[in-house]
Write an enzyme that holds these catalytic residues in place. Structure first.
Site, short mmCIF file in Angstrom:
data_model
loop_
_atom_site.label_atom_id
_atom_site.label_comp_id
_atom_site.label_asym_id
_atom_site.label_seq_id
_atom_site.Cartn_x
_atom_site.Cartn_y
_atom_site.Cartn_z
N LYS A 173 7.54 9.60 -10.55
CA LYS A 173 7.10 9.10 -9.23
C LYS A 173 5.87 9.88 -8.82
O LYS A 173 5.73 11.05 -9.19
CB LYS A 173 8.21 9.34 -8.19
CG LYS A 173 8.08 8.45 -6.97
CD LYS A 173 8.73 7.12 -7.20
CE LYS A 173 8.53 6.17 -6.04
NZ LYS A 173 9.38 4.96 -6.23
N ASP A 221 4.72 1.37 -4.41
CA ASP A 221 5.85 1.82 -3.57
C ASP A 221 5.32 1.73 -2.14
O ASP A 221 4.36 0.98 -1.88
CB ASP A 221 6.28 3.24 -3.99
CG ASP A 221 7.64 3.63 -3.39
OD1 ASP A 221 8.67 3.19 -3.91
OD2 ASP A 221 7.67 4.37 -2.39
P1 NDP Z 1 5.99 -1.22 2.00
O1 NDP Z 1 4.90 -0.23 2.22
O2 NDP Z 1 5.64 -2.58 1.55
O3 NDP Z 1 6.86 -1.36 3.31
C1 NDP Z 1 7.48 -0.25 3.86
C2 NDP Z 1 8.20 -0.69 5.12
O4 NDP Z 1 9.03 0.39 5.57
C3 NDP Z 1 7.26 -1.00 6.27
O5 NDP Z 1 7.89 -1.93 7.11
C4 NDP Z 1 7.13 0.35 6.95
O6 NDP Z 1 6.77 0.29 8.29
C5 NDP Z 1 8.53 0.88 6.82
N1 NDP Z 1 8.51 2.34 6.79
C6 NDP Z 1 7.90 3.10 5.86
N2 NDP Z 1 8.05 4.40 6.16
C7 NDP Z 1 8.75 4.43 7.28
C8 NDP Z 1 9.22 5.49 8.10
N3 NDP Z 1 8.99 6.78 7.77
N4 NDP Z 1 9.96 5.17 9.18
C9 NDP Z 1 10.20 3.87 9.49
N5 NDP Z 1 9.76 2.82 8.78
C10 NDP Z 1 9.07 3.11 7.69
O7 NDP Z 1 6.99 -0.51 0.96
P2 NDP Z 1 8.09 -1.19 0.03
O8 NDP Z 1 8.69 -2.36 0.71
O9 NDP Z 1 7.52 -1.31 -1.32
O10 NDP Z 1 9.17 -0.01 -0.05
C11 NDP Z 1 10.27 0.08 0.86
C12 NDP Z 1 11.37 0.92 0.23
O11 NDP Z 1 11.79 0.32 -1.00
C13 NDP Z 1 10.98 2.35 -0.16
O12 NDP Z 1 12.11 3.18 -0.02
C14 NDP Z 1 10.63 2.23 -1.63
O13 NDP Z 1 10.75 3.45 -2.31
C15 NDP Z 1 11.70 1.24 -2.06
N6 NDP Z 1 11.45 0.52 -3.30
C16 NDP Z 1 10.32 -0.22 -3.50
C17 NDP Z 1 10.13 -0.94 -4.66
C18 NDP Z 1 8.97 -1.82 -4.87
O14 NDP Z 1 8.95 -2.51 -5.90
N7 NDP Z 1 8.01 -1.89 -3.98
C19 NDP Z 1 11.12 -0.86 -5.76
C20 NDP Z 1 12.31 -0.13 -5.43
C21 NDP Z 1 12.45 0.54 -4.24
P3 NDP Z 1 5.23 0.55 8.73
O15 NDP Z 1 4.52 -0.72 8.37
O16 NDP Z 1 5.28 0.84 10.18
O17 NDP Z 1 4.76 1.72 7.91
O1 2IT Z 2 11.30 2.81 -6.52
C1 2IT Z 2 10.96 1.99 -7.42
O2 2IT Z 2 11.74 1.61 -8.28
C2 2IT Z 2 9.60 1.46 -7.37
N1 2IT Z 2 8.85 1.79 -6.45
C3 2IT Z 2 9.11 0.54 -8.45
C4 2IT Z 2 8.72 1.33 -9.66
C5 2IT Z 2 8.06 0.54 -10.76
O3 2IT Z 2 7.62 1.20 -11.71
O4 2IT Z 2 7.98 -0.69 -10.70
#
Ligand code: NDP
Ligand code: 2IT
Length: 451
Positions: free
Chosen positions: A131, A171
């Site tokens: 990561k 992420d």
């Molecule tokens: P995005 O940046 O697309 O969206 C993040 C969302 O979470 C936004 O709505 C953001 O709000 C909110 N957020 C982020 N930080 C905070 C905080 N500190 N407090 C409150 N709200 C918060 O990210 P993703 O959707 O990609 O990721 C969301 C979660 O999913 C994370 O935990 C990530 O690690 C996990 N994840 C993502 C994957 C992926 O493929 N993208 C795969 C597996 C897991 P705001 O707009 O106000 O910042």
């Molecule tokens: O937390 C996760 O699994 C991700 N942000 C996606 C990682 C990836 O390599 O697609």
């Protein structure tokens, strides 16, 4: 060859983790959750103690920290801190996302790289765990500033990644735009067009459904869990947190399966749509977040929903909950409120969104609960398939990938059930995911000897 010495207790093990990683609360939390599953499992399997497997997985192979200098639109020199944590490559190249958010610290990235090691193992694909990220805040930055930052970040990262070494992806704060800028810089510096990143645009080696995969996969996991209780998503009310990539595609899949999405959120608060969010409204929110980069209360204003500032959505009565924003966003009070209001299942779209106390509250109530490393593995799984397509220089059809994602999520569900079934009525998906993820990595490490 290793000798069998007195096995540490879990308390002694955690004391060592805390001593070696002082002040790293998130990392300690993630290790503790896994240790609580693994210690009972390996009690009568001394080989895992002899080879110090968990101790070694909880020590990253390496941590790279670097300065990222860039110039903002006013000509000021800005300085951020960049990281890549390469946790474990026993079963494949390091793989895991990049996060740009002001809350990024070494502890956060170490916890995420540690979790990723088990998650990637669960997918069944050959990927190790890593990561990375930076404490850069993309909010309020122009496209030009984001490009400057991404290029500077990638200039250093290029030395440490590669299609067979370490393959980052998106992420929090890193989506298609940032991946494009970083891939462009890697290509420019190395003069190589290879699958060094996943989540790429379809024009330059991206995979169909990578964008949707994490959110869709989390709902497939939820479907699998509900099926064990003869239940379905159809007709259920669902509370979702977040409004980014994972949250919005989880919401889309819930709608496709006939469920009703009541909430979404961002860091300013949550919106409550009492009659449910429609596909058109969801599309509007996606555009708000990925193109206009606005705040979630704008959606409440546009559609007449309630906006609750500074709060999480867990007090809203619902059948199902999908925390999809960030770590530790669902605490004990939130978990108790969900249970008291009749919630029957929780699947974590985010990484470690539930605190240890919240997880314990779900387990005590014996409701269905899937941890992030199982429920959100669909994203990295399709990333793994993007790597395969890049190696073969082909693109598979969308329908094939849809089916592969479904199969992989079903496989993860079944592995969790196999290792986590407690009795006829209850599967502990936390134990199931931790143990199933551990065994494959551990057995590979034993095969390599002391390295
Ligand atoms: P995005 O940046 O697309 O969206 C993040 C969302 O979470 C936004 O709505 C953001 O709000 C909110 N957020 C982020 N930080 C905070 C905080 N500190 N407090 C409150 N709200 C918060 O990210 P993703 O959707 O990609 O990721 C969301 C979660 O999913 C994370 O935990 C990530 O690690 C996990 N994840 C993502 C994957 C992926 O493929 N993208 C795969 C597996 C897991 P705001 O707009 O106000 O910042
Ligand atoms: O937390 C996760 O699994 C991700 N942000 C996606 C990682 C990836 O390599 O697609």
């Amino acid at each position: 060859m290793p000798v069998l010495h007195a096995s540490p207790t879990i308390e002694q093990f955690m004391e060592g983790v805390r001593r070696r990683n002082p002040g790293e609360a998130e990392f300690q939390q993630a290790v503790q959750e896994v240790a609580e599953s693994i210690f009972p499992y390996i009690k009568d399997k001394p080989v895992y103690h002899e080879w110090e497997i968990l101790r070694r997985i909880a020590e990253p192979d390496r941590v790279i920290m670097f300065r990222v200098c860039w110039e903002d639109d006013k000509g000021n020199i800005r300085v951020n801190r960049g990281y890549r944590v390469q946790n474990n490559n026993a079963i494949g190249p390091y793989k895991g996302g990049i996060r740009f958010h002001p809350s990024v610290t070494l502890s956060v990235l170490k916890f995420l790289a540690f979790e990723q090691t088990f998650k990637n193992s669960l997918t069944g694909l050959p990927m190790g765990g890593g990561k990375g990220g930076a404490d850069f805040n993309p909010k309020g930055k122009s496209d030009n500033e984001v490009m400057n930052f991404c290029q500077s970040f990638m200039t250093e990262l290029t030395r440490h990644v590669g299609e067979d070494t370490d393959v980052p992806a998106g992420d929090i704060g890193v989506g298609a735009r940032e991946i494009g800028y970083m891939f462009g810089q890697y290509k420019r510096l190395t003069n190589k067009f290879v699958g060094v990143l996943t989540g790429k645009g379809m024009e330059f080696g991206g995979s169909p459904i990578r964008t949707e995969a994490t959110g869709y996969g989390a709902v497939y996991m939820m479907e699998g869990m509900l099926k064990t209780k003869d239940q379905r998503v159809e007709g259920k009310t669902v509370a979702i947190s977040g409004s980014g990539n994972v949250a919005t595609y989880a919401a889309e899949k819930v709608l496709q399966l006939g469920g009703k999405v009541l909430t979404l959120s961002d860091s300013s608060g949550f919106v409550h749509a009492k009659n449910g969010i429609s596909q058109e409204q969801l599309q509007w929110v996606m555009e708000l977040k990925t193109v206009r980069r606005g705040r979630i209360d704008e959606a409440a204003t546009a559609f007449g929903w309630d906006f609750v500032e500074g709060q999480k959505p867990w007090g809203v009565p619902c059948d199902l909950a999908l925390p999809c924003a960030t770590q530790n966003e669902l605490d004990e009070d939130g978990a108790k409120a969900l249970v008291a209001n009749g919630c029957i299942a929780v699947a974590e779209g985010a990484n470690m969104p539930s605190t240890i106390e919240a997880v314990q509250a779900f387990q005590k109530a014996r409701i269905l609960f899937a941890p992030g490393k199982a429920a959100n593995a669909g994203g990295v799984a399709v990333s793994g398939l993007e790597m395969s397509q890049n190696s073969a220089r082909i693109t598979w059809k969308e329908e094939e990938l849809q089916q592969l994602l479904r199969n992989i999520m079903q496989g993860i569900h079944d592995k969790c059930e196999e290792y986590g079934r407690v009795d006829d009525d209850y599967v502990d998906y936390v134990n199931g995911a931790n143990i199933a993820g551990f065994v494959k990595v551990a057995d590979a490490m034993i095969a390599y000897g002391v390295v």
